[in-house]
Design a protein around this motif. Structure first.
Motif, PDB file in Angstrom:
ATOM      1  N   PRO A 262       0.808  -1.229   0.000  1.00 49.74           N
ATOM      2  CA  PRO A 262       0.000   0.000   0.000  1.00 49.74           C
ATOM      3  C   PRO A 262       0.838   1.274   0.000  1.00 49.74           C
ATOM      4  CG  PRO A 262       0.022  -0.969   2.198  1.00 49.74           C
ATOM      5  CD  PRO A 262       0.737  -1.936   1.296  1.00 49.74           C
ATOM      6  N   TYR A 263       2.129   1.146  -0.175  1.00 48.23           N
ATOM      7  CA  TYR A 263       3.037   2.284  -0.236  1.00 48.23           C
ATOM      8  C   TYR A 263       4.134   1.974  -1.251  1.00 48.23           C
ATOM      9  CZ  TYR A 263       5.410  -0.931   2.929  1.00 48.23           C
ATOM     10  OH  TYR A 263       5.963  -2.058   3.479  1.00 48.23           O
ATOM     11  N   SER A 264       4.789   3.018  -1.736  1.00 44.57           N
ATOM     12  CA  SER A 264       5.891   2.825  -2.678  1.00 44.57           C
ATOM     13  C   SER A 264       7.169   2.465  -1.944  1.00 44.57           C
ATOM     14  CB  SER A 264       6.114   4.103  -3.495  1.00 44.57           C
ATOM     15  OG  SER A 264       7.301   3.991  -4.268  1.00 44.57           O
ATOM     16  N   GLY A 265       7.986   1.643  -2.596  1.00 41.97           N
ATOM     17  CA  GLY A 265       9.268   1.282  -2.008  1.00 41.97           C
ATOM     18  C   GLY A 265      10.396   2.210  -2.417  1.00 41.97           C
ATOM     19  N   GLY A 266      10.085   3.285  -3.138  1.00 41.62           N
ATOM     20  CA  GLY A 266      11.129   4.178  -3.621  1.00 41.62           C
ATOM     21  C   GLY A 266      11.203   5.474  -2.837  1.00 41.62           C
ATOM     22  N   LEU A 267      12.221   6.253  -3.142  1.00 42.73           N
ATOM     23  CA  LEU A 267      12.400   7.551  -2.510  1.00 42.73           C
ATOM     24  C   LEU A 267      11.287   8.500  -2.931  1.00 42.73           C
ATOM     25  CD1 LEU A 267      16.245   8.003  -3.083  1.00 42.73           C
ATOM     26  CD2 LEU A 267      15.130   7.588  -0.892  1.00 42.73           C
TER      27      LEU A 267
ATOM     28  N   ARG B  79      15.573   0.307   8.851  1.00 44.64           N
ATOM     29  CA  ARG B  79      14.380   0.563   8.046  1.00 44.64           C
ATOM     30  C   ARG B  79      13.141   0.141   8.826  1.00 44.64           C
ATOM     31  NH1 ARG B  79      15.079   1.745   2.491  1.00 44.64           N
ATOM     32  NH2 ARG B  79      17.152   1.234   1.678  1.00 44.64           N
ATOM     33  N   VAL B  80      12.022   0.795   8.526  1.00 45.85           N
ATOM     34  CA  VAL B  80      10.756   0.461   9.172  1.00 45.85           C
ATOM     35  C   VAL B  80       9.920  -0.407   8.232  1.00 45.85           C
ATOM     36  CG1 VAL B  80      10.769   2.511  10.616  1.00 45.85           C
ATOM     37  CG2 VAL B  80       9.701   2.611   8.352  1.00 45.85           C
ATOM     38  N   ASP B  81       8.851  -1.008   8.763  1.00 44.37           N
ATOM     39  CA  ASP B  81       8.054  -1.959   7.993  1.00 44.37           C
ATOM     40  C   ASP B  81       6.814  -1.344   7.354  1.00 44.37           C
ATOM     41  OD1 ASP B  81       6.544  -1.543  10.279  1.00 44.37           O
ATOM     42  OD2 ASP B  81       5.906  -3.631  10.438  1.00 44.37           O
ATOM     43  N   ASN B  82       6.545  -0.056   7.622  1.00 43.89           N
ATOM     44  CA  ASN B  82       5.349   0.571   7.090  1.00 43.89           C
ATOM     45  C   ASN B  82       5.528   2.090   7.156  1.00 43.89           C
ATOM     46  OD1 ASN B  82       2.695   0.955   6.134  1.00 43.89           O
ATOM     47  ND2 ASN B  82       1.921  -0.747   7.374  1.00 43.89           N
ATOM     48  N   ILE B  83       4.549   2.814   6.664  1.00 43.25           N
ATOM     49  CA  ILE B  83       4.571   4.270   6.790  1.00 43.25           C
ATOM     50  C   ILE B  83       3.968   4.647   8.140  1.00 43.25           C
ATOM     51  CG2 ILE B  83       3.704   6.452   5.882  1.00 43.25           C
ATOM     52  CD1 ILE B  83       3.670   5.205   3.113  1.00 43.25           C
ATOM     53  N   TYR B  84       4.717   5.399   8.935  1.00 35.77           N
ATOM     54  CA  TYR B  84       4.232   5.859  10.240  1.00 35.77           C
ATOM     55  C   TYR B  84       4.432   7.372  10.333  1.00 35.77           C
ATOM     56  CZ  TYR B  84       4.581   0.906  11.563  1.00 35.77           C
ATOM     57  OH  TYR B  84       4.448  -0.466  11.632  1.00 35.77           O
ATOM     58  N   LYS B  85       3.457   8.042  10.952  1.00 37.15           N
ATOM     59  CA  LYS B  85       3.547   9.482  11.142  1.00 37.15           C
ATOM     60  C   LYS B  85       3.583   9.824  12.626  1.00 37.15           C
ATOM     61  CE  LYS B  85       1.189  10.558   6.797  1.00 37.15           C
ATOM     62  NZ  LYS B  85       0.048  11.246   6.148  1.00 37.15           N
ATOM     63  N   LYS B  86       4.284  10.902  12.935  1.00 37.92           N
ATOM     64  CA  LYS B  86       4.422  11.397  14.304  1.00 37.92           C
ATOM     65  C   LYS B  86       4.885  10.267  15.236  1.00 37.92           C
ATOM     66  CE  LYS B  86       1.006  15.085  13.768  1.00 37.92           C
ATOM     67  NZ  LYS B  86      -0.262  15.671  14.249  1.00 37.92           N
TER      68      LYS B  86
ATOM     69  N   LYS C 130      10.139  11.932  14.940  1.00 35.88           N
ATOM     70  CA  LYS C 130      10.140  12.212  13.510  1.00 35.88           C
ATOM     71  C   LYS C 130       8.713  12.380  13.033  1.00 35.88           C
ATOM     72  CE  LYS C 130      13.076  11.365  10.637  1.00 35.88           C
ATOM     73  NZ  LYS C 130      13.899  10.893   9.521  1.00 35.88           N
ATOM     74  N   ALA C 131       8.526  13.265  12.072  1.00 39.04           N
ATOM     75  CA  ALA C 131       7.180  13.524  11.538  1.00 39.04           C
ATOM     76  C   ALA C 131       6.665  12.332  10.741  1.00 39.04           C
ATOM     77  CB  ALA C 131       7.189  14.772  10.670  1.00 39.04           C
ATOM     78  N   VAL C 132       7.558  11.676   9.989  1.00 38.59           N
ATOM     79  CA  VAL C 132       7.142  10.528   9.182  1.00 38.59           C
ATOM     80  C   VAL C 132       8.356   9.645   8.908  1.00 38.59           C
ATOM     81  CG1 VAL C 132       7.493  11.782   7.007  1.00 38.59           C
ATOM     82  CG2 VAL C 132       5.937   9.814   7.066  1.00 38.59           C
ATOM     83  N   VAL C 133       8.127   8.332   8.874  1.00 37.65           N
ATOM     84  CA  VAL C 133       9.145   7.364   8.453  1.00 37.65           C
ATOM     85  C   VAL C 133       8.493   6.424   7.448  1.00 37.65           C
ATOM     86  CG1 VAL C 133      10.582   7.438  10.521  1.00 37.65           C
ATOM     87  CG2 VAL C 133       8.631   5.892  10.458  1.00 37.65           C
ATOM     88  N   THR C 134       9.256   6.005   6.433  1.00 35.97           N
ATOM     89  CA  THR C 134       8.723   5.130   5.387  1.00 35.97           C
ATOM     90  C   THR C 134       9.716   4.013   5.085  1.00 35.97           C
ATOM     91  OG1 THR C 134       9.714   6.308   3.506  1.00 35.97           O
ATOM     92  CG2 THR C 134       7.621   7.155   4.344  1.00 35.97           C
ATOM     93  N   PRO C 135       9.208   2.868   4.596  1.00 33.16           N
ATOM     94  CA  PRO C 135      10.117   1.754   4.268  1.00 33.16           C
ATOM     95  C   PRO C 135      11.095   2.085   3.149  1.00 33.16           C
ATOM     96  CG  PRO C 135       7.851   0.992   4.449  1.00 33.16           C
ATOM     97  CD  PRO C 135       7.799   2.490   4.448  1.00 33.16           C
ATOM     98  N   GLY C 136      10.716   3.007   2.264  1.00 32.82           N
ATOM     99  CA  GLY C 136      11.566   3.316   1.122  1.00 32.82           C
ATOM    100  C   GLY C 136      12.787   4.150   1.443  1.00 32.82           C
TER     101      GLY C 136
END
Length: 416
Positions: free
Chosen positions: A189-194, A360-367, A384-390
């Motif tokens: 459900p999220y992109s794996g890229g920058l 690296r994290v396993d999903n998109i997380y905010k705050k 951090k405001a947001v972290v993503t697997p990519g």
């Protein structure tokens, strides 16, 4: 069979191998050798003609070949020998390399070895997509080489499966060469890229990104004529009734990178089940003393600048090992909580220097709050405001914080 002895052997002449060689030389190692299986050094960067490299390492924007050339120049200035056309077949636990080249088979006995073999693309065979085997199905990296190095356009109507950085970059590249990229499909459900590649390679060209979608059928006999794309549920299973057939003559697969660790397995080195690379300490030393690993053979990086940074550490550490410097303290094991999928390094054996930890994290997380604990004590906390697997994250543990850790384990947790 020819036999040689050497202080340091570096396997791989790409950005990791060259950076490691330069750092080892600058740390005092003179008897070293870089072994590269290709006909020239530079690695995968030779086909990455887009810009965006070098901003962290050289404070300027470079293309892939230009970035590689910076290190090739450094190696040439130091007269570091690079033996191209040399394939390492095996590395024994006692650091004896078996190498085959046009000159024959050579055994090289080394005091220390640095693994810098990079990674490879996951193939269609690993995906179990139903359908025949028509022409027109390529990995994204193979298509990139055809277009950028050989001047061949793989096709005119393209679907890309996977939204890793190579897939995103090839969506733009194929569009610039006149092809029509009809969709980029991503299982997750999220992109794996920058984030910058999603913007510059897809949105800027109005290329649709279909999240939670995958290819469920391949059509065509001699040449690909189309694919069926389906939406997937939370368990990543295709949802009946969501099928959509897209006509195309080319399917590019950008479905993940795998560290090239056959030599590591042969040497009996302990591997991390999450990264697919070796388990290392803060010096990038593996479970086999005197064998170090860096770059994408250790864990897949998003920026080559970080590959070079890590490789320089491995080169310096290998020089210290050859000089007889070893850590004697009891190791600290780094334990991720699951939301944080892995850390590199996985263990810390010395507490005399600051240690930069990548994860690296396993999903998109905010705050979120990244919390590092040792026993009941919080060693480090960062919001951090947001972290993503990519995008790879990092934080630095100060030597003072490490010195205060009395247990045998440091836990990395993501508080949401």
């Amino acid at each position: 069979m020819k036999r040689e002895q050497i202080d340091l052997a570096i396997i791989g002449g790409g950005p990791a191998g060259l950076a490691a060689a330069v750092a080892a030389y600058d740390s005092g190692v003179r008897d070293l050798l870089v072994l590269e299986r290709d006909s020239h050094s530079g690695g995968i960067l030779q086909q990455c003609i887009h810009n965006g490299f070098g901003l962290h390492r050289f404070q300027k924007e470079l293309t892939g070949p230009e970035y590689a050339w910076e290190y090739e120049k450094m190696a040439a200035e130091r007269k570091i020998p690079i033996r191209c056309g040399s394939m390492v077949l095996n590395v024994s636990p006692d650091k004896v390399l078996t190498v085959v080249s046009p000159e024959g088979v050579t055994q090289i006995e080394a005091k220390a070895v640095i693994f810098a073999m990079g990674c490879r693309e996951r193939s269609r065979g690993a995906l179990n997509i139903p359908g025949s085997r028509p022409a027109g199905i390529f990995s994204a990296g193979t298509a990139q080489k055809y277009v950028n190095c050989m001047g061949y356009l793989p096709g005119k109507e393209v679907v890309i499966l996977g939204s890793g950085d190579i897939g995103l970059i090839m969506a733009r590249r194929m569009t610039l060469e006149g092809a029509k990229v009809k969709a980029v499909c991503e299982l997750m459900p999220y992109s794996g890229g920058l984030a910058r590649n999603i913007q510059q390679c897809l949105r800027d060209f109005d290329i649709p990104l279909k999240l939670s979608h995958t290819v469920t059928a391949i059509h065509g006999k001699d040449r690909l004529t189309g694919v069926t794309v389906s939406q997937v549920d939370e368990q990543r299973r295709p949802i009946p009734g969501t099928e959509e057939e897209i006509s195309c003559d080319t399917l590019l697969l950008s479905v993940g990178l795998i560290p090239e660790n056959e030599l590591s397995k042969g040497a009996g080195i302990r591997l991390d089940p999450v990264t697919g690379g070796a388990v290392v300490d803060e010096k990038r030393q593996t479970s086999c003393p005197g064998v170090f690993a860096c770059g994408n053979v250790l864990h897949v990086h998003d920026l080559v600048d970080f590959v070079s940074e890590e490789a320089a550490l491995a080169g310096k550490s290998a020089a210290e090992y050859i000089g007889g410097e070893t850590a004697e303290e009891s190791p600290l094991e780094l334990k991720p909580d699951g939301r944080i999928r892995y850390t590199v390094p996985q263990r810390i054996v010395g507490r005399q220097e600051d240690v930069k930890v990548y994860f690296r994290v396993d999903n998109i997380y905010k705050k979120v709050e990244i919390q590092v604990t040792c026993g009941d004590r919080v060693v480090l906390s960062r919001k951090k405001a947001v972290v993503t697997p990519g995008e790879m994250e990092s934080l630095t543990l100060k030597k003072e914080q490490l010195a205060d850790c009395q247990g045998e384990q440091i836990e990395f947790a993501l508080k949401v």
